[in-house]
Write a protein that holds these residues in place. Structure first.
Motif, PDB file in Angstrom:
ATOM      1  N   ARG A  38       0.836  -1.212   0.000  1.00  0.00           N
ATOM      2  CA  ARG A  38       0.000   0.000   0.000  1.00  0.00           C
ATOM      3  C   ARG A  38       0.866   1.256   0.000  1.00  0.00           C
ATOM      4  O   ARG A  38       0.589   2.222  -0.706  1.00  0.00           O
ATOM      5  N   LEU A  39       1.933   1.225   0.770  1.00  0.00           N
ATOM      6  CA  LEU A  39       2.794   2.404   0.905  1.00  0.00           C
ATOM      7  C   LEU A  39       3.808   2.558  -0.229  1.00  0.00           C
ATOM      8  O   LEU A  39       4.150   3.683  -0.603  1.00  0.00           O
ATOM      9  N   HIS A  40       4.308   1.447  -0.756  1.00  0.00           N
ATOM     10  CA  HIS A  40       5.456   1.518  -1.659  1.00  0.00           C
ATOM     11  C   HIS A  40       5.253   0.867  -3.031  1.00  0.00           C
ATOM     12  O   HIS A  40       6.111   1.010  -3.901  1.00  0.00           O
ATOM     13  N   GLY A  41       4.179   0.120  -3.216  1.00  0.00           N
ATOM     14  CA  GLY A  41       3.968  -0.539  -4.494  1.00  0.00           C
ATOM     15  C   GLY A  41       4.515  -1.950  -4.503  1.00  0.00           C
ATOM     16  O   GLY A  41       4.740  -2.559  -3.459  1.00  0.00           O
ATOM     17  N   ARG A  42       4.751  -2.444  -5.710  1.00  0.00           N
ATOM     18  CA  ARG A  42       5.163  -3.842  -5.892  1.00  0.00           C
ATOM     19  C   ARG A  42       6.657  -4.027  -5.727  1.00  0.00           C
ATOM     20  O   ARG A  42       7.462  -3.289  -6.286  1.00  0.00           O
ATOM     21  N   TYR A  43       6.991  -5.067  -5.005  1.00  0.00           N
ATOM     22  CA  TYR A  43       8.360  -5.503  -4.768  1.00  0.00           C
ATOM     23  C   TYR A  43       9.046  -5.759  -6.103  1.00  0.00           C
ATOM     24  O   TYR A  43       8.539  -6.483  -6.955  1.00  0.00           O
ATOM     25  N   GLY A  44      10.191  -5.137  -6.305  1.00  0.00           N
ATOM     26  CA  GLY A  44      10.969  -5.358  -7.512  1.00  0.00           C
ATOM     27  C   GLY A  44      10.433  -4.679  -8.758  1.00  0.00           C
ATOM     28  O   GLY A  44      11.055  -4.748  -9.809  1.00  0.00           O
ATOM     29  N   VAL A  45       9.280  -4.014  -8.635  1.00  0.00           N
ATOM     30  CA  VAL A  45       8.693  -3.310  -9.778  1.00  0.00           C
ATOM     31  C   VAL A  45       8.681  -1.809  -9.497  1.00  0.00           C
ATOM     32  O   VAL A  45       9.224  -1.021 -10.264  1.00  0.00           O
ATOM     33  N   ASP A  46       8.071  -1.430  -8.372  1.00  0.00           N
ATOM     34  CA  ASP A  46       7.957  -0.014  -8.010  1.00  0.00           C
ATOM     35  C   ASP A  46       9.118   0.476  -7.150  1.00  0.00           C
ATOM     36  O   ASP A  46       9.261   1.682  -6.943  1.00  0.00           O
ATOM     37  N   TYR A  47       9.900  -0.431  -6.656  1.00  0.00           N
ATOM     38  CA  TYR A  47      11.105  -0.088  -5.892  1.00  0.00           C
ATOM     39  C   TYR A  47      12.082  -1.254  -6.018  1.00  0.00           C
ATOM     40  O   TYR A  47      11.669  -2.387  -6.252  1.00  0.00           O
ATOM     41  N   PRO A  48      13.358  -0.991  -5.872  1.00  0.00           N
ATOM     42  CA  PRO A  48      14.356  -2.065  -6.011  1.00  0.00           C
ATOM     43  C   PRO A  48      14.233  -3.102  -4.889  1.00  0.00           C
ATOM     44  O   PRO A  48      13.987  -2.748  -3.730  1.00  0.00           O
ATOM     45  N   GLU A  49      14.403  -4.367  -5.247  1.00  0.00           N
ATOM     46  CA  GLU A  49      14.287  -5.451  -4.277  1.00  0.00           C
ATOM     47  C   GLU A  49      15.191  -5.249  -3.067  1.00  0.00           C
ATOM     48  O   GLU A  49      14.797  -5.543  -1.938  1.00  0.00           O
ATOM     49  N   HIS A  50      16.408  -4.732  -3.292  1.00  0.00           N
ATOM     50  CA  HIS A  50      17.359  -4.607  -2.181  1.00  0.00           C
ATOM     51  C   HIS A  50      16.927  -3.558  -1.155  1.00  0.00           C
ATOM     52  O   HIS A  50      17.517  -3.472  -0.080  1.00  0.00           O
ATOM     53  N   THR A  51      15.881  -2.768  -1.446  1.00  0.00           N
ATOM     54  CA  THR A  51      15.407  -1.767  -0.478  1.00  0.00           C
ATOM     55  C   THR A  51      14.205  -2.259   0.334  1.00  0.00           C
ATOM     56  O   THR A  51      13.663  -1.509   1.143  1.00  0.00           O
ATOM     57  N   TYR A  52      13.804  -3.522   0.129  1.00  0.00           N
ATOM     58  CA  TYR A  52      12.608  -4.024   0.805  1.00  0.00           C
ATOM     59  C   TYR A  52      12.707  -3.902   2.328  1.00  0.00           C
ATOM     60  O   TYR A  52      11.789  -3.396   2.977  1.00  0.00           O
ATOM     61  N   PHE A  53      13.804  -4.356   2.896  1.00  0.00           N
ATOM     62  CA  PHE A  53      13.878  -4.404   4.354  1.00  0.00           C
ATOM     63  C   PHE A  53      13.874  -3.018   4.989  1.00  0.00           C
ATOM     64  O   PHE A  53      13.303  -2.834   6.066  1.00  0.00           O
ATOM     65  N   GLU A  54      14.450  -2.030   4.338  1.00  0.00           N
ATOM     66  CA  GLU A  54      14.378  -0.671   4.890  1.00  0.00           C
ATOM     67  C   GLU A  54      12.955  -0.129   4.791  1.00  0.00           C
ATOM     68  O   GLU A  54      12.549   0.688   5.616  1.00  0.00           O
ATOM     69  N   ARG A  55      12.184  -0.570   3.813  1.00  0.00           N
ATOM     70  CA  ARG A  55      10.779  -0.179   3.690  1.00  0.00           C
ATOM     71  C   ARG A  55       9.910  -0.968   4.671  1.00  0.00           C
ATOM     72  O   ARG A  55       8.914  -0.453   5.187  1.00  0.00           O
ATOM     73  N   GLU A  56      10.274  -2.206   4.904  1.00  0.00           N
ATOM     74  CA  GLU A  56       9.488  -3.071   5.782  1.00  0.00           C
ATOM     75  C   GLU A  56       9.617  -2.688   7.257  1.00  0.00           C
ATOM     76  O   GLU A  56       8.640  -2.772   8.010  1.00  0.00           O
ATOM     77  N   ARG A  57      10.803  -2.271   7.686  1.00  0.00           N
ATOM     78  CA  ARG A  57      11.074  -2.023   9.106  1.00  0.00           C
ATOM     79  C   ARG A  57      10.052  -1.092   9.780  1.00  0.00           C
ATOM     80  O   ARG A  57       9.471  -1.448  10.806  1.00  0.00           O
ATOM     81  N   PRO A  58       9.789   0.110   9.215  1.00  0.00           N
ATOM     82  CA  PRO A  58       8.797   0.973   9.873  1.00  0.00           C
ATOM     83  C   PRO A  58       7.382   0.406   9.807  1.00  0.00           C
ATOM     84  O   PRO A  58       6.558   0.673  10.700  1.00  0.00           O
ATOM     85  N   VAL A  59       7.094  -0.385   8.792  1.00  0.00           N
ATOM     86  CA  VAL A  59       5.775  -1.010   8.691  1.00  0.00           C
ATOM     87  C   VAL A  59       5.608  -2.030   9.812  1.00  0.00           C
ATOM     88  O   VAL A  59       4.565  -2.079  10.473  1.00  0.00           O
ATOM     89  N   VAL A  60       6.632  -2.843  10.051  1.00  0.00           N
ATOM     90  CA  VAL A  60       6.565  -3.823  11.144  1.00  0.00           C
ATOM     91  C   VAL A  60       6.350  -3.108  12.477  1.00  0.00           C
ATOM     92  O   VAL A  60       5.531  -3.536  13.294  1.00  0.00           O
ATOM     93  N   ASP A  61       7.040  -1.986  12.688  1.00  0.00           N
ATOM     94  CA  ASP A  61       6.859  -1.223  13.932  1.00  0.00           C
ATOM     95  C   ASP A  61       5.423  -0.721  14.074  1.00  0.00           C
ATOM     96  O   ASP A  61       4.828  -0.807  15.148  1.00  0.00           O
TER      97      ASP A  61
END
Length: 174
Positions: A38-61
């Motif tokens: 919802r926040l960032h779009g599709r993994y590997g399409v709308d943002y680079p795969e290697h940035t997933y965990f930095e995007r995921e961290r605040p979501v998990v919090d």
């Protein structure tokens, strides 16, 4: 005491299907993957795969905050997140207990061939729970996954939803 169902399983093991079913039974469903989408779009399409965990961290919090608030409000919750490591499961169990809930891990085991079949189908979709997973990546996932141990309070999901719902109802009565 509200239940806090913590789903543990690899990508493609059926966590989202179980979480959606439990939501139909009154559980509040919290999905990390869907919120990242919802926040960032599709993994590997709308943002680079290697940035997933930095995007995921605040979501998990943020999901953890809502998880605690829902339990404190007396609501049963199901966490739609892989919880691959024992330390992650321990942290979520502790959060549930501190909020006044009863945490239970539901483990969704699946063999490599079945996961590859499911992922081949899922790789064609474009929704929040779709991402391309290669056979090599799946092997890496298996290598990094800590199956729940005997000393964790675990229900092993057989694939029978009615059996799982009954087991959760019994656990509530303990």
């Amino acid at each position: 005491m509200p239940l806090a169902v913590l789903l543990a399983g690899l990508t493609g093991s059926g966590k989202t299907t179980v979480a959606q079913t439990l939501a139909e039974h009154g559980y509040v469903r919290l999905s990390v993957d869907e919120e990242v989408h919802r926040l960032h779009g599709r993994y590997g399409v709308d943002y680079p795969e290697h940035t997933y965990f930095e995007r995921e961290r605040p979501v998990v919090d943020a999901i953890r905050e809502r998880f605690v608030k829902e339990i404190e409000a007396g609501n049963d919750v199901v966490l739609d997140h892989g919880l691959w490591h024992r330390s992650e499961r321990d942290a979520w169990r502790q959060a549930a207990r501190e909020a006044g809930g009863h945490p239970l891990v539901v483990y969704l085991p699946a063999d490599r061939e079945e996961l590859l079949r499911r992922l081949t189908e899922r790789n064609q979709r474009k929704d929040a729970n779709a991402l391309t997973v290669t056979a090599e990546a799946l092997d890496d996932f298996f290598a990094r996954f800590d199956p729940p141990a005997d000393d964790e309070e675990v229900i092993v999901h057989s694939g029978e939803v009615d059996v799982l719902v009954t087991a959760l109802t019994k656990a509530r009565g303990r």
